[in-house]
Design a protein around this motif. Structure first.
Motif, PDB file in Angstrom:
ATOM      1  N   VAL A 157       0.851  -1.202   0.000  1.00 23.54           N
ATOM      2  CA  VAL A 157       0.000   0.000   0.000  1.00 23.54           C
ATOM      3  C   VAL A 157       0.881   1.245   0.000  1.00 23.54           C
ATOM      4  O   VAL A 157       0.685   2.173  -0.791  1.00 23.54           O
ATOM      5  N   LEU A 158       1.887   1.226   0.870  1.00 24.28           N
ATOM      6  CA  LEU A 158       2.781   2.371   0.992  1.00 24.28           C
ATOM      7  C   LEU A 158       3.522   2.688  -0.299  1.00 24.28           C
ATOM      8  O   LEU A 158       3.502   3.816  -0.783  1.00 24.28           O
ATOM      9  N   ALA A 159       4.169   1.654  -0.825  1.00 27.26           N
ATOM     10  CA  ALA A 159       4.975   1.844  -2.032  1.00 27.26           C
ATOM     11  C   ALA A 159       4.098   2.379  -3.166  1.00 27.26           C
ATOM     12  O   ALA A 159       4.512   3.267  -3.919  1.00 27.26           O
ATOM     13  N   ARG A 160       2.849   1.862  -3.235  1.00 25.87           N
ATOM     14  CA  ARG A 160       1.948   2.288  -4.302  1.00 25.87           C
ATOM     15  C   ARG A 160       1.538   3.747  -4.101  1.00 25.87           C
ATOM     16  O   ARG A 160       1.595   4.560  -5.009  1.00 25.87           O
ATOM     17  N   GLU A 161       1.138   4.076  -2.847  1.00 24.63           N
ATOM     18  CA  GLU A 161       0.645   5.434  -2.564  1.00 24.63           C
ATOM     19  C   GLU A 161       1.742   6.491  -2.711  1.00 24.63           C
ATOM     20  O   GLU A 161       1.527   7.531  -3.292  1.00 24.63           O
ATOM     21  N   VAL A 162       2.902   6.218  -2.133  1.00 25.84           N
ATOM     22  CA  VAL A 162       3.967   7.236  -2.118  1.00 25.84           C
ATOM     23  C   VAL A 162       4.796   7.172  -3.406  1.00 25.84           C
ATOM     24  O   VAL A 162       5.579   8.065  -3.691  1.00 25.84           O
ATOM     25  N   ARG A 163       4.594   6.147  -4.187  1.00 26.34           N
ATOM     26  CA  ARG A 163       5.304   5.927  -5.458  1.00 26.34           C
ATOM     27  C   ARG A 163       6.814   5.904  -5.274  1.00 26.34           C
ATOM     28  O   ARG A 163       7.573   6.546  -5.990  1.00 26.34           O
ATOM     29  N   MET A 164       7.242   5.184  -4.232  1.00 27.08           N
ATOM     30  CA  MET A 164       8.677   4.998  -4.016  1.00 27.08           C
ATOM     31  C   MET A 164       8.908   3.550  -3.625  1.00 27.08           C
ATOM     32  O   MET A 164       8.037   2.925  -3.013  1.00 27.08           O
ATOM     33  N   THR A 165      10.097   3.043  -3.951  1.00 23.80           N
ATOM     34  CA  THR A 165      10.407   1.652  -3.608  1.00 23.80           C
ATOM     35  C   THR A 165      10.810   1.565  -2.135  1.00 23.80           C
ATOM     36  O   THR A 165      11.500   2.460  -1.632  1.00 23.80           O
ATOM     37  N   ILE A 166      10.387   0.503  -1.472  1.00 23.88           N
ATOM     38  CA  ILE A 166      10.823   0.292  -0.082  1.00 23.88           C
ATOM     39  C   ILE A 166      12.170  -0.408  -0.119  1.00 23.88           C
ATOM     40  O   ILE A 166      12.278  -1.519  -0.635  1.00 23.88           O
ATOM     41  N   MET A 167      13.205   0.251   0.391  1.00 22.29           N
ATOM     42  CA  MET A 167      14.519  -0.394   0.367  1.00 22.29           C
ATOM     43  C   MET A 167      14.655  -1.404   1.505  1.00 22.29           C
ATOM     44  O   MET A 167      15.323  -2.412   1.352  1.00 22.29           O
ATOM     45  N   SER A 168      13.990  -1.134   2.642  1.00 24.31           N
ATOM     46  CA  SER A 168      14.081  -2.101   3.733  1.00 24.31           C
ATOM     47  C   SER A 168      12.917  -1.916   4.709  1.00 24.31           C
ATOM     48  O   SER A 168      12.426  -0.804   4.889  1.00 24.31           O
ATOM     49  N   SER A 169      12.499  -3.032   5.312  1.00 30.74           N
ATOM     50  CA  SER A 169      11.514  -2.985   6.409  1.00 30.74           C
ATOM     51  C   SER A 169      12.252  -3.461   7.646  1.00 30.74           C
ATOM     52  O   SER A 169      12.658  -4.618   7.720  1.00 30.74           O
ATOM     53  N   ILE A 170      12.464  -2.547   8.544  1.00 29.77           N
ATOM     54  CA  ILE A 170      13.359  -2.817   9.687  1.00 29.77           C
ATOM     55  C   ILE A 170      12.542  -3.175  10.927  1.00 29.77           C
ATOM     56  O   ILE A 170      11.633  -2.428  11.315  1.00 29.77           O
ATOM     57  N   PRO A 171      12.861  -4.289  11.569  1.00 28.79           N
ATOM     58  CA  PRO A 171      12.033  -4.704  12.704  1.00 28.79           C
ATOM     59  C   PRO A 171      12.274  -3.882  13.965  1.00 28.79           C
ATOM     60  O   PRO A 171      13.278  -3.192  14.092  1.00 28.79           O
ATOM     61  N   CYS A 172      11.346  -3.996  14.859  1.00 27.98           N
ATOM     62  CA  CYS A 172      11.429  -3.354  16.162  1.00 27.98           C
ATOM     63  C   CYS A 172      12.448  -4.118  17.007  1.00 27.98           C
ATOM     64  O   CYS A 172      12.552  -5.324  16.909  1.00 27.98           O
ATOM     65  N   TYR A 173      13.211  -3.383  17.846  1.00 28.48           N
ATOM     66  CA  TYR A 173      14.133  -4.089  18.748  1.00 28.48           C
ATOM     67  C   TYR A 173      13.732  -3.833  20.192  1.00 28.48           C
ATOM     68  O   TYR A 173      14.571  -3.744  21.060  1.00 28.48           O
ATOM     69  N   CYS A 174      12.427  -3.703  20.438  1.00 25.77           N
ATOM     70  CA  CYS A 174      12.028  -3.259  21.781  1.00 25.77           C
ATOM     71  C   CYS A 174      12.377  -4.297  22.850  1.00 25.77           C
ATOM     72  O   CYS A 174      12.449  -3.974  24.024  1.00 25.77           O
ATOM     73  N   ASP A 175      12.672  -5.531  22.451  1.00 26.27           N
ATOM     74  CA  ASP A 175      13.151  -6.516  23.427  1.00 26.27           C
ATOM     75  C   ASP A 175      14.472  -6.046  24.037  1.00 26.27           C
ATOM     76  O   ASP A 175      14.736  -6.253  25.212  1.00 26.27           O
ATOM     77  N   ILE A 176      15.292  -5.353  23.222  1.00 22.50           N
ATOM     78  CA  ILE A 176      16.580  -4.843  23.717  1.00 22.50           C
ATOM     79  C   ILE A 176      16.362  -3.544  24.455  1.00 22.50           C
ATOM     80  O   ILE A 176      16.914  -3.301  25.521  1.00 22.50           O
ATOM     81  N   GLN A 177      15.493  -2.724  23.882  1.00 23.00           N
ATOM     82  CA  GLN A 177      15.280  -1.382  24.427  1.00 23.00           C
ATOM     83  C   GLN A 177      14.756  -1.427  25.863  1.00 23.00           C
ATOM     84  O   GLN A 177      15.047  -0.543  26.653  1.00 23.00           O
ATOM     85  N   PHE A 178      13.993  -2.455  26.184  1.00 22.57           N
ATOM     86  CA  PHE A 178      13.467  -2.536  27.540  1.00 22.57           C
ATOM     87  C   PHE A 178      14.582  -2.799  28.556  1.00 22.57           C
ATOM     88  O   PHE A 178      14.452  -2.506  29.716  1.00 22.57           O
ATOM     89  N   LEU A 179      15.704  -3.362  28.079  1.00 24.93           N
ATOM     90  CA  LEU A 179      16.796  -3.664  29.000  1.00 24.93           C
ATOM     91  C   LEU A 179      17.597  -2.408  29.338  1.00 24.93           C
ATOM     92  O   LEU A 179      17.922  -2.145  30.460  1.00 24.93           O
ATOM     93  N   ARG A 180      17.955  -1.645  28.337  1.00 23.43           N
ATOM     94  CA  ARG A 180      18.770  -0.445  28.534  1.00 23.43           C
ATOM     95  C   ARG A 180      18.619   0.455  27.312  1.00 23.43           C
ATOM     96  O   ARG A 180      17.927   0.121  26.378  1.00 23.43           O
ATOM     97  N   LYS A 181      19.321   1.591  27.375  1.00 20.13           N
ATOM     98  CA  LYS A 181      19.258   2.548  26.251  1.00 20.13           C
ATOM     99  C   LYS A 181      19.865   1.904  25.000  1.00 20.13           C
ATOM    100  O   LYS A 181      20.908   1.261  25.086  1.00 20.13           O
ATOM    101  N   GLU A 182      19.212   2.112  23.875  1.00 18.35           N
ATOM    102  CA  GLU A 182      19.762   1.567  22.621  1.00 18.35           C
ATOM    103  C   GLU A 182      21.038   2.307  22.257  1.00 18.35           C
ATOM    104  O   GLU A 182      21.094   3.525  22.307  1.00 18.35           O
ATOM    105  N   PHE A 183      22.093   1.580  21.968  1.00 21.52           N
ATOM    106  CA  PHE A 183      23.301   2.211  21.448  1.00 21.52           C
ATOM    107  C   PHE A 183      24.001   1.242  20.501  1.00 21.52           C
ATOM    108  O   PHE A 183      24.418   0.159  20.910  1.00 21.52           O
ATOM    109  N   LEU A 184      24.076   1.589  19.247  1.00 23.14           N
ATOM    110  CA  LEU A 184      24.706   0.776  18.208  1.00 23.14           C
ATOM    111  C   LEU A 184      24.323  -0.697  18.328  1.00 23.14           C
ATOM    112  O   LEU A 184      25.187  -1.583  18.312  1.00 23.14           O
TER     113      LEU A 184
END
Ligand SMILES: Nc1ncnc2c1ncn2[C@@H]1O[C@H](COP(=O)(O)OP(=O)(O)OP(=O)(O)O)[C@@H](O)[C@H]1O
Ligand SMILES: [Mg+2]
Length: 304
Positions: free
Chosen positions: A249-276
């Protein structure tokens, strides 16, 4: 030849700073010479992300009060440190090796002090012209003095003066969207009105869909009322359906290719601040996607 990549978005909080930081660090680990710039001059956050006190700021450079060498901080040791820590944790076969990071990472920071932000924001036309000249010189000096393979720019959301400057000097634009908080109409309008003026001169633009569900969060569900034969006047039960593929839907509406769909890392984020995270947890799906993004990018950059 140096390629300049800008992480931009229509709305704030889509993950530009996080993605730009991780992306630049992974490129450096893989052997590239990378310069990362905080051009989110209205709300800079790379300094708090890297937790360092730079000698001079990009702001000083724009006022001709600092040289490039004082602004660009060599953070390669920080990248190496995180990479080594991660290998220690995984008892990797290369454990004990002195340094696995083959490239370089320099970072230029913007000053988050409010008076500095006001100074850059305002300014007469002549001051703005001087800023622009210095900004173009900054890019030139990163190419010549640092022999940079990549210049990665973190920008402010929307279409403010400094975001447009950042987009104007970039070869590749990553328009970042946060899954679950999409503003397709606004993004589409920005892509049509702003991005098209750059892409017609050869700039490439792609969508990055960040924090997609599937890894740590369930896929979004749509609850639909179901009509039964016994009760045609109203819904009696509900059926649950997964929505049409968001990516399509997105690619069609915005007329741009999706280069990547990046997952959530909230399993890590709940432990401490995200850094690299992409360096610290290389087996995590987030890290894999960032690494794949660097590969897709080098293919795209090779075609430019
Ligand atoms: N893939 C992800 N999974 C989980 N959390 C994420 C992910 N990407 C970003 N975040 C979190 O989302 C928040 C916003 O990210 P970030 O600051 O990078 O966004 P931004 O687009 O730079 O925001 P702004 O427009 O305010 O500059 C941060 O807390 C960050 O840790
Ligand atoms: Mg940011």
């Amino acid at each position: 030849m140096t390629k300049c990549i800008a992480f931009h978005s229509y709305k704030g909080g889509t993950g530009k700073t996080t993605l730009a930081g991780n992306f630049a660090a992974v490129l450096a680990k893989l052997g590239f010479r990378v310069c990362l710039l905080d051009l989110d001059v209205y709300a800079p956050s790379l300094q708090s992300y890297f937790m360092i006190e730079p000698k001079k700021w990009i702001n000083d450079y724009l006022y001709s009060e600092a040289d490039i060498g004082d602004v660009m901080q060599d953070l390669t040791p920080k990248v190496s440190e995180i990479d080594m820590e991660s290998r220690e944790m995984q008892s990797d076969s290369s454990r004990g090796a002195k340094d696995n990071v083959k490239g370089k990472l320099w970072v230029g920071f913007s000053n988050a002090k409010k008076e500095e932000i006001y100074k850059l924001e305002g300014g007469a036309d002549t001051t703005r012209k001087q800023f622009l000249r210095r900004f173009i010189l900054l890019r030139e000096q990163l190419i010549t003095n640092y022999d940079a393979d990549y210049i990665v720019i973190d920008t402010s959301p929307g279409i403010r003066y400094w975001s447009i400057n950042a987009l104007a000097v970039a070869d590749i634009l990553f328009l970042t969207l946060k899954a679950g908080d999409l503003d397709i109409e606004g993004t589409k309008k920005m892509a049509e009105e702003i991005y098209s003026s750059f892409t017609k001169f050869g700039t490439k633009s792609f969508l990055l869909l960040n924090r997609v569900s599937g890894y740590c969060a369930p896929s979004p569900l749509i609850v639909k009322p179901e009509m039964t034969t016994s009760n045609r006047s109203g819904p009696s039960t509900f059926i649950i359906e997964t929505p049409e593929d968001t990516d399509e839907v997105l690619a069609r509406e915005v007329r741009m290719t999706i280069m990547s769909s990046i997952p959530c890392y909230c399993d890590i984020q709940f432990l401490r601040k995200e850094f690299l995270t992409a360096l610290k947890y290389p087996a995590h799906p987030f890290a894999k996607k960032i690494e794949n993004l660097t590969l897709s990018l080098s293919q795209t950059a090779g075609q430019l």
